[in-house]
Write an enzyme that holds these catalytic residues in place. Structure first.
Site, PDB file in Angstrom:
ATOM      1  N   LYS A 119      -4.849   4.445   4.532  1.00  0.00           N
ATOM      2  CA  LYS A 119      -4.541   5.641   3.690  1.00  0.00           C
ATOM      3  C   LYS A 119      -3.904   6.909   4.303  1.00  0.00           C
ATOM      4  O   LYS A 119      -4.845   7.284   5.206  1.00  0.00           O
ATOM      5  CB  LYS A 119      -5.749   6.208   2.798  1.00  0.00           C
ATOM      6  CG  LYS A 119      -5.548   7.275   1.661  1.00  0.00           C
ATOM      7  CD  LYS A 119      -6.760   7.395   0.906  1.00  0.00           C
ATOM      8  CE  LYS A 119      -6.296   8.225  -0.361  1.00  0.00           C
ATOM      9  NZ  LYS A 119      -6.047   9.656   0.028  1.00  0.00           N
ATOM     10  N   ARG A 140       4.853  14.624  -6.163  1.00  0.00           N
ATOM     11  CA  ARG A 140       3.857  14.186  -7.085  1.00  0.00           C
ATOM     12  C   ARG A 140       3.472  15.381  -8.251  1.00  0.00           C
ATOM     13  O   ARG A 140       3.585  15.193  -9.360  1.00  0.00           O
ATOM     14  CB  ARG A 140       2.323  13.855  -6.461  1.00  0.00           C
ATOM     15  CG  ARG A 140       1.576  13.225  -7.462  1.00  0.00           C
ATOM     16  CD  ARG A 140       0.203  12.982  -6.626  1.00  0.00           C
ATOM     17  NE  ARG A 140      -0.933  13.575  -7.366  1.00  0.00           N
ATOM     18  CZ  ARG A 140      -1.430  13.136  -8.355  1.00  0.00           C
ATOM     19  NH1 ARG A 140      -1.289  12.017  -8.912  1.00  0.00           N
ATOM     20  NH2 ARG A 140      -2.515  13.685  -8.829  1.00  0.00           N
ATOM     21  N   TYR A 228       4.920   2.372   0.387  1.00  0.00           N
ATOM     22  CA  TYR A 228       3.952   1.529  -0.151  1.00  0.00           C
ATOM     23  C   TYR A 228       3.931   1.176  -1.615  1.00  0.00           C
ATOM     24  O   TYR A 228       2.993   0.470  -2.007  1.00  0.00           O
ATOM     25  CB  TYR A 228       2.592   1.995   0.200  1.00  0.00           C
ATOM     26  CG  TYR A 228       2.112   3.391  -0.214  1.00  0.00           C
ATOM     27  CD1 TYR A 228       2.141   3.605  -1.455  1.00  0.00           C
ATOM     28  CD2 TYR A 228       1.904   4.305   0.850  1.00  0.00           C
ATOM     29  CE1 TYR A 228       1.715   4.940  -1.844  1.00  0.00           C
ATOM     30  CE2 TYR A 228       1.534   5.464   0.397  1.00  0.00           C
ATOM     31  CZ  TYR A 228       1.507   5.812  -1.077  1.00  0.00           C
ATOM     32  OH  TYR A 228       1.287   7.106  -1.656  1.00  0.00           O
ATOM     33  N   LYS A 315     -12.759   6.216   1.615  1.00  0.00           N
ATOM     34  CA  LYS A 315     -12.664   7.210   2.359  1.00  0.00           C
ATOM     35  C   LYS A 315     -13.725   7.256   3.359  1.00  0.00           C
ATOM     36  O   LYS A 315     -14.748   7.037   3.242  1.00  0.00           O
ATOM     37  CB  LYS A 315     -12.825   8.431   1.323  1.00  0.00           C
ATOM     38  CG  LYS A 315     -11.641   8.791   0.463  1.00  0.00           C
ATOM     39  CD  LYS A 315     -10.863   9.749   0.849  1.00  0.00           C
ATOM     40  CE  LYS A 315     -10.943  10.818  -0.037  1.00  0.00           C
ATOM     41  NZ  LYS A 315      -9.865  11.913   0.174  1.00  0.00           N
ATOM     42  N   CYS A 409     -16.341  45.130  23.752  1.00  0.00           N
ATOM     43  CA  CYS A 409     -15.286  44.148  24.173  1.00  0.00           C
ATOM     44  C   CYS A 409     -15.570  43.437  25.559  1.00  0.00           C
ATOM     45  O   CYS A 409     -16.157  44.171  26.406  1.00  0.00           O
ATOM     46  CB  CYS A 409     -13.949  45.081  24.373  1.00  0.00           C
ATOM     47  SG  CYS A 409     -12.568  43.845  24.944  1.00  0.00           S
TER      48      CYS A 409
HETATM   49  S1  IVH Z   1      -1.331   3.664  -3.596  1.00  0.00           S
HETATM   50  C1  IVH Z   1      -0.996   3.937  -8.241  1.00  0.00           C
HETATM   51  N1  IVH Z   1      -1.263   3.440  -1.071  1.00  0.00           N
HETATM   52  O1  IVH Z   1      -3.463   8.468  -1.749  1.00  0.00           O
HETATM   53  C2  IVH Z   1      -1.475   3.810  -6.691  1.00  0.00           C
HETATM   54  N2  IVH Z   1      -1.756   5.591  -1.943  1.00  0.00           N
HETATM   55  O2  IVH Z   1      -5.502   9.357  -3.781  1.00  0.00           O
HETATM   56  C3  IVH Z   1      -0.489   4.843  -5.822  1.00  0.00           C
HETATM   57  N3  IVH Z   1      -1.917   7.349  -0.302  1.00  0.00           N
HETATM   58  O3  IVH Z   1      -1.686  10.124  -4.381  1.00  0.00           O
HETATM   59  C4  IVH Z   1      -1.077   5.070  -4.493  1.00  0.00           C
HETATM   60  N4  IVH Z   1      -1.576   6.309   1.441  1.00  0.00           N
HETATM   61  O4  IVH Z   1      -0.602  10.083  -2.026  1.00  0.00           O
HETATM   62  C5  IVH Z   1      -1.404   4.112  -1.861  1.00  0.00           C
HETATM   63  N5  IVH Z   1      -1.164   3.284   1.504  1.00  0.00           N
HETATM   64  C6  IVH Z   1      -1.472   4.027   0.242  1.00  0.00           C
HETATM   65  C7  IVH Z   1      -1.809   5.342   0.580  1.00  0.00           C
HETATM   66  C8  IVH Z   1      -1.848   6.225  -0.924  1.00  0.00           C
HETATM   67  C9  IVH Z   1      -1.972   7.457   1.151  1.00  0.00           C
HETATM   68  C10 IVH Z   1      -2.125   8.731  -0.956  1.00  0.00           C
HETATM   69  C11 IVH Z   1      -1.263   8.787  -2.184  1.00  0.00           C
HETATM   70  C12 IVH Z   1      -1.826   8.814  -3.453  1.00  0.00           C
HETATM   71  C13 IVH Z   1      -3.413   9.096  -3.129  1.00  0.00           C
HETATM   72  C14 IVH Z   1      -4.170   8.608  -4.028  1.00  0.00           C
END
Ligand code: IVH
Length: 668
Positions: A119, A140, A228, A315, A409
């Site tokens: 992520k 977004r 992605y 997370k 100081c």
């Molecule tokens: S998939 C409909 N893949 O995480 C699914 N998201 O909390 C779309 N993000 O808004 C998201 N790395 O900005 C996906 N490998 C990854 C990601 C990723 C970061 C972010 C993305 C999304 C948020 C979700």
């Protein structure tokens, strides 16, 4: 060359450049030298300059930026941009796996195929491609509609402007724009050098950058992107994995640490594997995204209003470590602000050895109820500098004393002060406290102020200790002889310093005003104030009411400016700067004319001889007006290198005269 031949060559060059871009930025496998690459780019730029009418749509020359967006248009997403539901434990992950099987009517003892991706901690972006050309890049926003940031996105080299191979005629590709950690650290270092507030983390830096109006500035920030997710009508691919494979083939940068995991146990292994390893990556990650691989399953599972049922984000907990506080040191900044820093027993955290943690201000120390030699919990979250989040009081000894913030100081012994409503203590002894004096001079000579490159911090300290300088005006009273015998100096360096100082007399009033280091007056604000006030004398005489008429100047800033001029030492120093011939007023009177009276000019591209601001100033000084978009009222389109093709097209449609840098010089 005939027009056809020029066009043919432009196409060849564009293709070559994009291919090498892809190899360099997406695959990290360059096959030609930077020099050879630059040669291709220069050739294309020069052809475009000679034949602006032939500029190809999405030409790679747009990657250097230049176009300015005043207001980002809002665009509705064709498909809403959902977010992911978060999980924080392996139990929750098992729940996700169980739910997926239930909804798909699959026995619980069977295994689902998942794709695990890192992520990426950045900002999500939606890219629309039509017939293989990038047509729109949208943030977004609130998920339903976002900002049109196409111009800025085009400067990101890993985002293809033109796709390769067998792409689909219309598609949307989603991914994450991020700032590599190295770039982030460098930018923050530069920001701190000039007294700008540093970005809290790479994600903030990336999203701040994408909102900048000047795409040439965005280009300099070196953002990157991983893609992605693919959306299109009747997608012919059976799995997410296959989609990723095609994205890569078409020229997108797909994260190489993605893996297929058979069953949730393998997903757990992936998550565990990356927990520590992720800290060694050149970009920040905050978890793992787990996606059901089969497209058919994804379809069956569908989405809720907020997030897809076929994916989940795991997370990572922010990393924490327990260590002992050794002592606290107090740093004095150039404005006198005192920053407490905790010195710790070194401990490994998130892959690096941590020796210090920021404590920000006295209130935080108070809130933590910090005692001497406490065992403290340090955490590395999104920020690069770790912070203290808690104390293990069970390890505290009875006789340990509470940390009391210093009252004087640490450098000059003056009683510290604190303004109402401000968390920070500061040393009011601004004219004789050493780090403040040195800090002010260092700021004055910094790149964005007077840009005296022969004077670094070490040299300034050396000159201060030799009692040769104690304020910025002293620089202009330096003599060469006393410099030569100083440590690590000699004739050559002394000569360079003297020359650098002399040359700096040419710097504009805007730069000097920024260089004075008035609290809250950063680089951009200094420009606005200088242009409004026109001279230091006028600024000095302005009332608070008048000052707040200046764009972005509020009462706090106006008060800070007035405070500056209320001090006799500052007034005297400014007088001395004046005597030494520094430009303490806007250079308007050097070439005023009304040659451009009633003319409206649009600027596009990058220029070799001037910055955009300088061009704008010049136009205004000659009575002209600068606007950002072309209309019937536009008199000229002034083009530098790599002008925006849309602008050229529009200018032609409306019959507006296009002029280049040379024609511009003749004009004025
Ligand atoms: S998939 C409909 N893949 O995480 C699914 N998201 O909390 C779309 N993000 O808004 C998201 N790395 O900005 C996906 N490998 C990854 C990601 C990723 C970061 C972010 C993305 C999304 C948020 C979700």
């Amino acid at each position: 060359m005939t027009k056809e031949e020029v066009l043919q060559r432009m196409k060849e060059l564009a293709e070559q450049i994009e291919e090498h871009n892809y190899r360099y930025y997406a695959l990290d496998q360059p096959v030609i030298s930077d020099y050879a690459f630059d040669k291709f780019l220069e050739e294309l730029q020069s052809l475009e300059k000679q034949h602006p009418e032939l500029v190809l749509p999405n030409s790679p020359t747009q990657r250097v930026g230049g176009a300015v967006t005043k207001v980002f248009a809002t665009i509705k997403h064709q498909h809403p941009m959902l977010s992911l539901s978060n999980t924080y434990s392996m139990d929750e992950l098992h729940d996700f796996d169980r739910r997926v099987k239930e909804l798909l009517d699959i026995p619980q003892n069977e295994k689902i195929e998942y794709v695990c991706e890192l992520k990426i901690d950045g900002l999500s972006i939606s890219l629309i491609y039509e017939n293989g050309l990038l047509s729109k890049a949208i943030t977004r926003g609130d998920g339903v509609q976002g900002d049109d940031v196409t111009t800025n996105a085009k400067t990101i080299r890993s985002i293809p402007l033109k796709l390769k191979g067998n792409f689909l005629s219309r598609m949307e590709v989603r991914g994450e724009i991020f700032m590599p950690v190295k770039v982030f650290e460098k930018i923050n270092q530069e920001r701190e050098e000039v007294g700008d507030i540093p970005f809290a983390n790479p994600r903030n830096a990336a999203s701040g950058t994408m909102k900048m109006q000047d795409s040439a500035e965005v280009a300099k920030r070196k953002l990157d992107a991983f893609l992605y997710y693919l959306l299109a009508e009747n997608l012919p691919f059976k799995t997410h994995w296959e989609c990723l494979h095609h994205l890569k083939e078409w020229g997108f940068k797909v994260n190489e640490n993605t893996a297929i995991c058979c069953g949730i146990e393998e997903v757990k292994e992936y998550i565990n594997r990356w927990e520590e390893k992720r800290w060694h990556l050149p970009y920040e990650t905050d978890g793992v995204v787990v996606k059901v691989n089969a497209s058919q399953y994804q379809k069956t599972l569908g989405s809720t209003a907020k997030s897809p049922r076929w994916a989940v984000a795991y997370k990572y907990q922010p990393e924490q470590a327990l260590t002992q506080l050794k002592n606290i040191s107090y740093q004095v900044g150039r404005t006198g602000v005192i920053t407490p820093v905790a010195n710790l027993d070194p401990v490994f955290l998130a892959g690096t050895k941590v020796k210090r943690a920021s404590l920000h201000n006295a209130d935080i120390i108070e809130k933590l109820n910090l005692h001497e030699h406490d065992y403290v919990m340090v955490e590395k979250g999104g920020e690069i500098i770790p912070k203290i989040v808690g104390i293990d009081t069970s390890k505290r000894t009875d006789h340990s004393k509470k940390v009391v913030f210093i009252t004087h100081c640490p450098e000059c012994g003056t009683l510290l002060m604190r303004n109402e409503d401000e968390a920070a203590y500061y040393c009011p002894n601004e004219f004789t406290c050493k780090p403040q004096i040195i800090g002010k001079i260092v700021h004055f000579v910094s790149r964005k102020a007077m840009d005296i490159q022969s004077l670094g911090e070490e040299t300034i300290e050396l000159l201060y200790h030799a009692k040769l300088i104690k304020d910025i005006a002293d620089l202009y009273e330096l003599k060469e002889e006393p410099l030569i015998p100083l440590e690590r100096m000699g004739e050559k360096s002394a000569g360079n310093i003297m020359r650098g100082i002399q040359e700096s007399k040419q710097r504009s009033f805007e730069r000097i005003l920024f260089g004075l280091g008035i609290r809250h007056v950063g680089e951009t604000l200094a420009k606005k104030i200088a242009r409004y006030a026109k001279s230091i004398d006028h600024l000095e005489s302005m009332s608070i009411e008048e000052m707040i008429q200046i764009e972005d100047v509020g009462e706090i800033i106006a008060q800070s400016i007035q405070d500056y001029f209320s001090k006799e030492q500052n007034i005297r120093m400014i007088q001395r700067l004046k005597q030494h011939g520094l430009k303490l007023e806007i250079e308007q009177n050097t070439y005023p004319s009304d040659k451009l009276k009633n003319l409206t000019i649009v600027i596009s591209g990058t220029f070799t001889k001037w910055s955009r601001d300088e061009l704008k100033d010049t136009i205004e000084q000659h009575g002209g007006k600068v606007t950002s978009s072309i209309s019937k009222k536009t008199s000229y389109l002034l083009t530098g290198e790599a002008p925006g093709p849309e602008k050229i097209k529009k200018a032609k449609e409306l019959g507006i005269k296009i002029i280049n840098e040379d024609e511009w010089i003749k004009l004025i």
